[in-house]
Design a protein around this motif. Structure first.
Motif, PDB file in Angstrom:
ATOM      1  N   PRO A  75     -10.706   5.895  -3.121  1.00 46.61           N
ATOM      2  CA  PRO A  75     -10.053   5.608  -1.836  1.00 46.61           C
ATOM      3  C   PRO A  75     -10.121   4.132  -1.442  1.00 46.61           C
ATOM      4  O   PRO A  75      -9.150   3.590  -0.914  1.00 46.61           O
ATOM      5  N   ASN A  93      -7.904   2.051  -4.013  1.00 41.72           N
ATOM      6  CA  ASN A  93      -6.467   2.222  -3.841  1.00 41.72           C
ATOM      7  C   ASN A  93      -5.980   1.797  -2.467  1.00 41.72           C
ATOM      8  O   ASN A  93      -4.789   1.848  -2.197  1.00 41.72           O
ATOM      9  N   ALA A  94      -6.917   1.388  -1.613  1.00 46.91           N
ATOM     10  CA  ALA A  94      -6.520   1.017  -0.257  1.00 46.91           C
ATOM     11  C   ALA A  94      -5.697  -0.271  -0.286  1.00 46.91           C
ATOM     12  O   ALA A  94      -5.720  -1.026  -1.255  1.00 46.91           O
ATOM     13  N   GLU A 133     -10.406  -3.760   6.309  1.00 50.50           N
ATOM     14  CA  GLU A 133      -9.673  -2.503   6.303  1.00 50.50           C
ATOM     15  C   GLU A 133      -8.278  -2.752   6.870  1.00 50.50           C
ATOM     16  O   GLU A 133      -8.119  -3.525   7.820  1.00 50.50           O
TER      17      GLU A 133
END
Lengths: 123, 202
Positions: A41, A44-45, A52
């Protein structure tokens, strides 16, 4: 067996295709064997320099700002016209002065109207 | 199969033999692409190392990539503040395997002169596995180059197959710390780093 003149072209096209595709196939095989995918996760962000990824860009903007922007644009352009008017003021004829006066008064009336409508009050 | 003794003998006679793994590692260790980021003054030394006087390109590591997707070496150059630590770990997670970390300078190793401070991480090895530590405050570019050569030696000894010399944590993603009420949560990755146990004085 006899070859036609165009059959060699087909042969060359086939060779070109193999020549182009074989490195891709080797790279694909190599990555399958020696570099298997390790997805996750975080990996692949969306890349945001380590931060973020922020919220979506589809946010509502205040429609009031649009009116404000238009009013600003109009008086900005008025300033552009006022400057050459002031520079050439002494050489202008009475008719030109009158035309400029009408222009300024029209805009001043607009300002009064905008003020009365409450557009300039920032909510 | 050719054993090492025979291969040495052959190489003396002008016959060079190699294995696929050695050839692959030879290419790998001479084309380390570092992630392009700097955290503090060590980054200035890192930049100096990449410029013409020290010329990190001699070791094939001059291609500083601005995206973790294309980088396989993370040079943690400088003070890692607690605000920056989550970003560093996230970037490490976003790099493709096999990936390597060089902790450059006292701050990246242990917090350095800011170790007693409230806002500096006391060593990046609390969150990510570090391959080479380079001491210095800041280390000179030559020291960075030596660290790079050490890393190249390490890569040359690795095997190609899965698990060949890679740290076990490499299998998945490392937990990214977040900034809690008082400190980073979690304060360390216990699989990677254990606090030193002080022996009682006699």
């Amino acid at each position: 067996m006899k070859f036609g003149p165009y059959q060699f072209l087909a042969l060359f096209a086939l060779a070109a295709l193999v020549f182009a595709l074989s490195p891709l196939a080797i790279a694909w095989l190599w990555s399958r064997v020696f570099a298997p995918h390790k997805a996750g996760p975080v990996k692949n962000a969306t890349y945001e320099c380590g931060l973020e990824a922020g919220p979506t860009g589809w946010v509502q903007f205040k429609a009031d700002y649009y009116l404000y922007g238009i009013v600003f644009l109009i008086f900005d352009v008025e300033t552009i016209f006022l400057l050459p008017f002031a520079v050439a003021f002494q050489g202008l004829s009475a008719g030109a002065c009158l035309a400029m006066l009408v222009f300024v008064l029209l805009l001043a009336e607009g300002l009064v109207w905008v003020f009365a409508k409450g557009v300039l009050a920032w909510k | 199969m050719v054993d090492n003794e025979l291969r040495d003998e052959l190489s003396k006679q002008g016959v060079v033999l190699t294995s696929l793994a050695e050839l692959y590692n030879w290419g790998r260790k001479n084309s380390l692409w570092p992630l392009q980021f700097g955290l503090a003054c060590c980054a200035i030394e890192m930049i100096a190392a990449s410029m013409s006087r020290f010329d990190i390109a001699r070791f094939g590591a001059e291609v500083f990539r601005p995206s973790p997707r294309q980088a396989d070496l993370m040079i943690v150059a400088g003070t890692v503040t607690k605000k920056m630590a989550p970003q560093v770990v996230r970037l490490y997670n976003q790099m493709p395997s096999p990936k390597y970390v060089i902790a450059m300078g006292a701050c990246a190793i242990s917090g350095g002169p800011f170790k007693q401070g409230y806002n500096v991480l006391k060593g990046i090895d609390r969150y990510i596995p570090v391959d080479v530590h380079i001491a210095g405050c800041p280390p000179r570019p030559e020291a960075l180059l030596e660290g790079l050569m050490l890393l190249q030696k390490k890569i040359a000894g690795q095997r190609l197959t899965v698990g060949g010399g890679q740290p076990p944590q490499d299998a998945g993603e490392l937990p990214v710390p977040s900034y809690g009420e008082h400190d980073l949560v979690p304060s360390k990755n216990t699989e990677l780093w254990q606090p030193p146990v002080l022996a009682p004085s006699e």
